[in-house]
Structures are given as structure tokens and as C-alpha cells.
Scaffold this active site. Structure first.
Site, PDB file in Angstrom:
ATOM      1  N   LYS A  72       0.808  -1.226   0.000  1.00 37.01           N
ATOM      2  CA  LYS A  72       0.000   0.000   0.000  1.00 37.01           C
ATOM      3  C   LYS A  72       0.841   1.275   0.000  1.00 37.01           C
ATOM      4  O   LYS A  72       0.410   2.314  -0.514  1.00 37.01           O
ATOM      5  CB  LYS A  72      -0.929  -0.003   1.209  1.00 37.01           C
ATOM      6  CG  LYS A  72      -2.101  -0.965   1.106  1.00 37.01           C
ATOM      7  CD  LYS A  72      -3.150  -0.454   0.134  1.00 37.01           C
ATOM      8  CE  LYS A  72      -4.426  -1.267   0.192  1.00 37.01           C
ATOM      9  NZ  LYS A  72      -5.476  -0.716  -0.684  1.00 37.01           N
ATOM     10  N   ASP A 109      -8.615  -0.434   6.578  1.00 39.29           N
ATOM     11  CA  ASP A 109      -8.657  -1.589   7.469  1.00 39.29           C
ATOM     12  C   ASP A 109      -7.290  -1.821   8.104  1.00 39.29           C
ATOM     13  O   ASP A 109      -7.136  -2.708   8.925  1.00 39.29           O
ATOM     14  CB  ASP A 109      -9.089  -2.839   6.698  1.00 39.29           C
ATOM     15  CG  ASP A 109     -10.577  -2.830   6.392  1.00 39.29           C
ATOM     16  OD1 ASP A 109     -11.366  -2.921   7.348  1.00 39.29           O
ATOM     17  OD2 ASP A 109     -10.951  -2.720   5.217  1.00 39.29           O
TER      18      ASP A 109
END
Length: 382
Positions: A72, A109
């Protein structure tokens, strides 16, 4: 254990290419300027290939992506640099020296929020992070440790995205998400381009094109970026792209079946927290509808089994990180999935590429599933 559900994509038509080969190379050039940059290993899994009856199996191990142990960072940091550098050329140095005190708002998340928090600190900015109900305490603390303001909301991931956007609008900040919303596509597109640095690395490392690539998908931005970039990097290769979602949140598979955007609502309960997304990224979905051959939904037990199998081979994979290998193992070992194997052309001649997208970012859960401990990647100052 419930079985994998899958469909053949019959929507493929004119190719949609949101991420080009040059985009991938540009992202790789940007990240080579970061002080912590190193390409992650491309592992050849000969034992797994033999067990599964494949010609070759490769794993791109983003669990070793410095400094946070997940892919990410590449998307979040790249898009943040675009905001800080403006239009035209950009570089790590230019972003770090911009002097802008931008506040980035995001929902997560876990991995994306930590990446946003880390990169905000590296660039002299701030991050405000919203997490959905039931979020891991360890992931919460890891984000807070990067200096972000972080809260757990009484909502699922998709609602947290909307709340983050509202806060950004109210406070003059910037929303940083890899999913599209009304009048919000530019930064998700930049995040996808940032992810494509992974494709550029694989292209340089892999001796020949894979015949099959399995791509994890939450909103579909990572999967769409990879399918688009790989197809452009290997234009002469006939690669079978297979999309793997969590069974609790198969929004892309439902969209492919319907031929139009579909969403999944509710709590989206799954151990694959990074894939617990009920609303597709429109750019990612369009890329996948034009290129993916198969969409599949993976039960939690299959991801857990893959975590254990990877650990036995020395690879530390979190729940979402193991999903691609989980689908590959199910496809090759379960008689009930003979139709998937035949449709995909998976056999002893196949060269399959999968991704470990994260290390064990929840050590307690990893220990409960695998039976051994694994340390979480530790951030460092830049």
C-alpha cells in the site's frame, strides 16, 4: 469449509488501460529516489509448483516491502507526492521539500492507513485515519505510532470512506483513497499508477511472462492496476488474469456477473480485512472487466490454509496477503474446481504469478492461524 465460488468473465470487450507500461516505469523511477527503497523479492516456489502440478509458480513478496511490510505504501505515497508536487515532473526530493502542510484524510482496514500516516510524516504533513468497526487493535496502534490521528468508527469500510471525504471537505484537507466516488477519480488513478511500480519490478525480474496472474482485490484498484500494467509491459503475451476476492465481499465478481457495478453491504466479516470492501473502484473494475478471465470468491478457511502453507516455505503472509495463493491451491487441489482449472487453462505447463501483499500485520491473529509468531514490520525515520 465452504467452496470457492467463481465465474467466467463474459464482459470482456475493448481493452481499458488506466495504467500503462510507462506509468509503471515512472512509478519505479519515483520510488528509487526514496531513502528506504529496495525491490521486493520474486520467489520461485518449486515445491509448491510440484505439489500443485504446475510448470512454475512465482510469488512477489510485498510482505518485505520496506519499511511497512505491505504494498500500500507505493500507491499512497505516490498520490501524496502528486498533490505536493502539482502537475508535471515529480520526485521524492521535490515532494519532501515542498513545504506544504497538507492534511490527508483516509479510511482503512490497516495497511493503507499506516502507509498514509507514514508518508504524511515523511513529507511533513498530517494524516487523519478512520477505521471500520471491528478493526484490529494492533493495526490501530501501528497507525497511531506513525503520528496520525486515528479513530474506529461504528461503520463498515465503505461508510468510513464517505466519512473521511466529508471531513476532508469540511476541513480543507485532501481525501486519499484508492476507490472512486462521485467527482473523485484523479487521486485513485494516481494511487493505481503508484502500485504499478510492482509490475515494473516483476517485469525486470521474471525470466519470461507468466501464463497466469492471480490478483487479490478489495475495491479492485490494485488488481486493475496490475492487470493493466502487465498487459502493457508484455503486449505479446496471452496472460490469464484471475481476480480473487473475499467470499464476504465479492463486489467485483457480482459486478462482472451483472455486467454493471454492484455493491455488497453490511458488516463484511472476514479475516481478510484488506479485502473487506463492498463497493468497487470504478477505474479498477473497468480495467478488470476488460482483461480478467475469471473472478473468484475465497472463503476464509482457504486463506488460512494458504498462510500455513506459505509459512512452511518461509514466507510470512497476512490474511489478505495469502489470498492469491489460497485460490491457486484450491483451484489445483479441489476436484470440485475442475471447471475453473479448465476454463483458466491451469495445468502442468502453466507459469503462475501470485502476490503476498502483506506481512503479518496482526501478530496475534497470525499466531492463532499459523501456530508460530511473526514480527510486524517496524517503521523508521526518513
Amino acid at each position: 469449509m465452504s467452496e470457492v465460488k467463481w465465474i467466467e468473465n463474459r464482459q470482456r470487450a475493448e481493452k481499458y488501460t488506466p495504467v500503462t507500461a510507462e506509468d509503471a516505469r515512472a512509478a519505479a523511477r519515483f520510488w528509487r529516489g526514496a531513502p528506504f527503497y529496495a525491490p521486493t523479492p520474486l520467489r520461485r516456489l518449486d515445491d509448491a509448483a510440484a505439489e500443485l502440478g504446475l510448470g512454475a509458480a512465482y510469488l512477489k513478496d510485498e510482505g518485505l516491502r520496506a519499511p511497512l511490510g505491505a504494498f500500500k505504501l507505493l500507491g499512497a505515497g505516490y498520490a501524496m507526492a502528486r498533490v505536493l508536487c502539482g502537475d508535471g515532473d515529480m520526485s521524492w526530493e521535490k515532494a519532501a521539500e515542498s513545504g506544504k502542510k497538507t492534511v490527508f484524510y483516509t479510511a482503512t482496514d490497516g495497511n493503507h492507513g499506516r502507509a498514509a500516516a507514514y508518508m504524511a510524516r515523511a513529507f511533513g504533513c498530517r494524516a487523519v485515519v478512520l477505521m471500520p468497526a471491528g478493526a484490529s487493535r494492533e493495526r490501530f496502534e501501528a497507525i497511531a505510532a506513525e503520528g496520525a490521528s486515528v479513530t474506529v468508527e461504528d461503520a463498515n469500510y465503505d461508510e468510513c470512506v464517505r466519512r473521511a471525504r466529508a471531513l476532508a471537505d469540511e476541513n480543507g484537507g485532501v481525501l486519499l483513497q484508492d476507490t472512486t466516488l462521485d467527482n473523485y477519480e484523479a487521486l485513485p488513478h494516481e494511487i493505481m499508477r503508484g502500485y504499478a511500480a510492482i509490475a515494473a519490478e516483476v517485469f525486470e525480474e521474471m525470466p519470461e511472462p507468466p501464463t497466469h496472474i492471480i490478483l487479490q482485490a478489495g475495491v479492485g484498484a490494485f488488481a486493475g492496476a496490475m492487470a493493466s500494467a502487465f498487459a502493457e509491459l508484455w503486449p505479446g503475451a496471452d496472460i490469464c488474469f484471475i481476480v480473487c476476492e473475499a467470499a464476504a465481499a465479492p463486489c467485483l465478481m457480482l459486478s462482472a456477473a451483472a455486467g454493471e457495478r454492484r455493491i455488497v453491504t453490511g458488516a463484511l466479516g472476514t479475516i481478510m480485512a484488506g479485502l473487506a470492501c463492498g463497493e468497487p473502484c470504478d477505474i479498477g473494475l473497468a480495467a478488470l472487466l476488460s482483461r480478467a478471465r475469471i473472478f473468484a470468491a475465497l472463503p476464509d478457511a482457504c486463506a488460512a490454509e494458504a498462510m500455513r502453507a506459505l509459512a512452511a516455505g518461509g514466507v510470512v503472509a497476512g490474511e489478505s496477503g495469502a489470498a492469491g495463493m489460497g485460490l491457486l491451491r484450491e483451484a489445483m487441489l479441489r476436484p470440485a474446481l475442475a471447471g475453473l482449472r479448465e476454463t483458466a487453462g491451469l495445468n502442468e505447463h502453466s507459469r503462475v504469478l501470485v502476490f503476498n501483499t502483506e506481512t503479518a500485520t496482526d501478530a496475534e491473529n497470525y499466531r492463532a492461524i499459523v501456530g508460530t509468531s511473526a514480527g510486524q514490520a517496524t517503521s523508521f525515520e526518513v
